[in-house]
Design a protein around this motif. Structure first.
Motif, PDB file in Angstrom:
ATOM      1  N   ASP A   1     -10.221   3.729  -8.764  1.00  0.00           N
ATOM      2  CA  ASP A   1      -9.221   4.669  -9.283  1.00  0.00           C
ATOM      3  C   ASP A   1      -8.889   4.340 -10.740  1.00  0.00           C
ATOM      4  OD1 ASP A   1      -9.067   5.886  -6.766  1.00  0.00           O
ATOM      5  OD2 ASP A   1      -7.404   4.615  -6.138  1.00  0.00           O
TER       6      ASP A   1
ATOM      7  N   TRP B   1      -1.519   1.992  -9.050  1.00  0.00           N
ATOM      8  CA  TRP B   1      -1.713   3.388  -8.642  1.00  0.00           C
ATOM      9  C   TRP B   1      -0.740   4.304  -9.381  1.00  0.00           C
ATOM     10  CZ3 TRP B   1      -2.288   3.134  -2.613  1.00  0.00           C
ATOM     11  CH2 TRP B   1      -3.631   3.355  -2.260  1.00  0.00           C
ATOM     12  N   THR B   2       0.486   3.868  -9.560  1.00  0.00           N
ATOM     13  CA  THR B   2       1.466   4.699 -10.254  1.00  0.00           C
ATOM     14  C   THR B   2       1.109   4.813 -11.734  1.00  0.00           C
ATOM     15  OG1 THR B   2       3.104   3.875  -8.672  1.00  0.00           O
ATOM     16  CG2 THR B   2       3.936   5.150 -10.529  1.00  0.00           C
TER      17      THR B   2
ATOM     18  N   THR C   1       0.821  -1.206   0.000  1.00  0.00           N
ATOM     19  CA  THR C   1       0.000   0.000   0.000  1.00  0.00           C
ATOM     20  C   THR C   1       0.858   1.260   0.000  1.00  0.00           C
ATOM     21  OG1 THR C   1      -1.639  -1.218   1.283  1.00  0.00           O
ATOM     22  CG2 THR C   1      -1.914   1.145   1.170  1.00  0.00           C
TER      23      THR C   1
ATOM     24  N   ASP D   1       1.944   4.474  -3.173  1.00  0.00           N
ATOM     25  CA  ASP D   1       1.470   5.769  -2.707  1.00  0.00           C
ATOM     26  C   ASP D   1       2.629   6.763  -2.667  1.00  0.00           C
ATOM     27  OD1 ASP D   1      -0.859   7.224  -1.869  1.00  0.00           O
ATOM     28  OD2 ASP D   1      -0.005   7.282   0.151  1.00  0.00           O
TER      29      ASP D   1
ATOM     30  N   ARG E   1       3.656   7.578  -6.498  1.00  0.00           N
ATOM     31  CA  ARG E   1       2.740   8.387  -7.310  1.00  0.00           C
ATOM     32  C   ARG E   1       2.781   9.874  -6.976  1.00  0.00           C
ATOM     33  NH1 ARG E   1      -3.465   7.317  -5.518  1.00  0.00           N
ATOM     34  NH2 ARG E   1      -3.163   7.544  -3.279  1.00  0.00           N
TER      35      ARG E   1
ATOM     36  N   SER F   1      -6.268  -5.597 -10.375  1.00  0.00           N
ATOM     37  CA  SER F   1      -5.525  -5.001  -9.262  1.00  0.00           C
ATOM     38  C   SER F   1      -6.145  -5.458  -7.960  1.00  0.00           C
ATOM     39  CB  SER F   1      -5.606  -3.472  -9.336  1.00  0.00           C
ATOM     40  OG  SER F   1      -6.924  -3.037  -9.028  1.00  0.00           O
TER      41      SER F   1
ATOM     42  N   HIS G   1      -1.405  -3.078  -5.498  1.00  0.00           N
ATOM     43  CA  HIS G   1      -1.607  -1.627  -5.506  1.00  0.00           C
ATOM     44  C   HIS G   1      -0.669  -0.932  -6.498  1.00  0.00           C
ATOM     45  CE1 HIS G   1      -3.470  -2.651  -1.638  1.00  0.00           C
ATOM     46  NE2 HIS G   1      -4.085  -1.480  -1.677  1.00  0.00           N
TER      47      HIS G   1
ATOM     48  N   GLU H   1      -1.587   7.439 -11.914  1.00  0.00           N
ATOM     49  CA  GLU H   1      -1.020   8.784 -11.764  1.00  0.00           C
ATOM     50  C   GLU H   1      -0.303   9.233 -13.034  1.00  0.00           C
ATOM     51  OE1 GLU H   1      -0.741  12.280  -9.850  1.00  0.00           O
ATOM     52  OE2 GLU H   1      -1.707  10.513  -8.994  1.00  0.00           O
TER      53      GLU H   1
ATOM     54  N   ILE I   1      -8.316  -0.389  -5.247  1.00  0.00           N
ATOM     55  CA  ILE I   1      -7.903   0.662  -6.186  1.00  0.00           C
ATOM     56  C   ILE I   1      -8.610   0.541  -7.540  1.00  0.00           C
ATOM     57  CG2 ILE I   1      -5.687   0.871  -5.013  1.00  0.00           C
ATOM     58  CD1 ILE I   1      -4.427  -0.254  -7.645  1.00  0.00           C
TER      59      ILE I   1
END
Length: 189
Positions: free
Chosen positions: A139, A117-118, A83, A87, A90, A132, A114, A121, A136
């Protein structure tokens, strides 16, 4: 595994909070196939891996800073999860730029849990199919991606998986896609 990736240079981009097995197992899969692996990060020294979100794992030495490299230096990229790790990535402009440029180059990219996420972004999931970690998925959808719930999703060189239970299938698919090399159809303007 044989030597499908002999001569291939694979980058793993991670920082503190990376889920240890999501770093070590994909790395082992591509190294066993003959790849040369470089750990990139947003800071020098070592990164602290985690076993879950609260239990510290091992530390791993950083080979290069992401700010000092280019997608031209590598043939493939792995974005492990955890996680905290994505984070942190990103919100780092160098990491986001590198990931975006890498995906747009058409070179293969693997991301688990996770890790996407990048990708979100970097604005490179629009029109792509991914899987995923469940938390997320909204997202990804909000960024224009199509989400599926399966062990491994592959979309023109983009390989994604849900969680550590998927690691055997993820590792095998990474080797296959990385051996295929650049996927020009996936390169975005």
């Amino acid at each position: 595994m044989a030597e499908e990736l002999r001569g291939r240079r694979v980058a793993i981009l991670a920082t503190d909070g990376v889920e240890q097995v999501e770093y070590t197992q994909p790395r082992q899969a591509v190294e066993d196939a003959g790849a040369q692996v470089t750990l990139l990060s947003i800071h020098s020294g070592e990164i602290q891996a985690m076993n879950g979100d609260i239990n510290k794992g091992d530390t791993f030495p950083v080979d290069r800073l992401v700010s000092e490299v280019s997608p031209d230096d590598f043939d493939a990229l792995i974005l492990p999860g955890g996680t905290v790790n994505p984070d942190g990535l990103r919100v780092n402009a160098d990491a986001v730029r590198f990931v975006g440029d890498f995906v747009r180059s058409g070179k293969p990219v693997g991301s688990i849990c996770h890790g996407p996420w990048t990708l979100v972004e970097a604005d490179v999931v629009r029109g792509r199919t991914l899987t995923s970690f469940p938390s997320i998925r909204t997202d990804i959808r909000n960024a224009g991606g199509h989400v599926v719930d399966q062990e491994v999703a592959t979309d023109n060189g983009l390989v994604t998986s849900r969680n550590p239970d998927d690691l055997p299938a993820f590792g095998a698919k990474l080797v296959e896609e990385f051996a295929e090399g650049r996927h020009p159809a996936s390169a975005q303007a």
